[in-house]
Design an enzyme around this catalytic site. Sequence first.
Site, PDB file in Angstrom:
ATOM      1  N   ASP A  45      68.334  92.844  49.049  1.00 12.89           N
ATOM      2  CA  ASP A  45      68.468  94.005  48.156  1.00 12.89           C
ATOM      3  C   ASP A  45      67.125  94.609  47.804  1.00 12.89           C
ATOM      4  O   ASP A  45      67.014  95.800  47.515  1.00 12.89           O
ATOM      5  CB  ASP A  45      69.228  93.614  46.891  1.00 12.89           C
ATOM      6  N   ARG A  83      79.247  98.891  48.234  1.00 15.36           N
ATOM      7  CA  ARG A  83      78.226  97.939  47.829  1.00 15.36           C
ATOM      8  C   ARG A  83      77.412  97.559  49.057  1.00 15.36           C
ATOM      9  O   ARG A  83      77.710  97.968  50.166  1.00 15.36           O
ATOM     10  CB  ARG A  83      78.798  96.711  47.115  1.00 15.36           C
ATOM     11  N   LYS A 115      71.882  88.386  47.233  1.00 19.88           N
ATOM     12  CA  LYS A 115      73.029  87.877  46.476  1.00 19.88           C
ATOM     13  C   LYS A 115      72.780  86.476  45.930  1.00 19.88           C
ATOM     14  O   LYS A 115      72.257  85.610  46.634  1.00 19.88           O
ATOM     15  CB  LYS A 115      74.257  87.886  47.398  1.00 19.88           C
TER      16      LYS A 115
END
Length: 347
Positions: free
Chosen positions: A237, A46, A248
């Site tokens: 991201d 991840r 997040k």
Amino acid sequence: MAVRTIDWEDDRILLLDQTLLPTEEKYLRIDSIDVLAEAIQSLRVRGAPAIGVAAALGAALAGVLSRAGSREAFDLDVRNAMDVLRATRPTAVNLFWALNRMKTILLTNPLDSVPDLRKKLIAEALTILDEDRRICRRIGRNGANLLQDPISVLTHCNAGALATADYGTALAVVYTAHEQGKQVKVFADETRPLLQGARLTAWELQKSKIDVTVICDNMAASVMKSGLVDCVIVGADRIAANGDVANKIGTYGLALLARAHEIPFYVAAPLSTIDMSILHGDQIPIEIRAAQEITHGFGKQTVPEGVAVYNPAFDVTPHTLVSAIITEAGVIRAPFQEGFHHVLPSS
Ligand code: MRU
């Protein structure tokens, strides 16, 4: 770097299974696209850059696994694998960016034989992996210049070695400052619901002998008010053209808190995380994950049966709350769109 998060070994993908950390260090040898897709979906691998590297290696793996005799059939095998990988997680743009680079190899070499193209796919995936390593180092150097000595940094989730092929983005800044001899202290938000801060950031910083203190997410305001935090550094991201940042879930709240306490809020990310096709953050697709992650976090039921749960994995921080974006090409400040145009070759 003491952590080997993702690699290519004997024509297979090697992954550190992050769902088992911090108590177990186990490597997975990935030999099928479905297993890789599951590993990305369930966060065994991840973090935006690592997801991009995993997808690129996945396309190379599809080439290795293909038994096709003709170019047409080979391309179809690789494209089908890329479709499977593309559907794993929607928010981190690095996934799509890496797969597009791999697709370009297919498109720009139409006359290559299957064995030649197979080699080129592996070479491109390894280039992406190697570039990520070098990018982390440059982000670290650029960001470390912003940090005074001593410095106390608050971070969220994990944007470290476990999220990249080298030593991270947000944590690259911390590692570099530490290497430069600065006294660095890190507060790691626990990061509900999957605890990337507590399980992963704390694990890798402890391994590197960096002073780290875990706090629950709801303690950040109080820790800032006590004067214990000099700056916030997080990863990203996807960054929209105007500088809005998806990261997040909980990052937006931290940015608001940082503004309220007059603390700089930095985002560290490679240029591949900037998506100029998305003008504003509200156009960024936000992954909604299973309710189970909240109702039965790490095995124990903590919510009554039948209660509704909302579990978005990411939020968007408006660019107005971002002090600077630290990239491999330098530190970019508002107006971000203008800054991006200077460093992105094709924009
Ligand atoms: O759901 P995750 O663990 O993949 O989320 C990761 C993050 O939000 C990171 O901060 C981001 O990907 C940047 S990693 C350098």
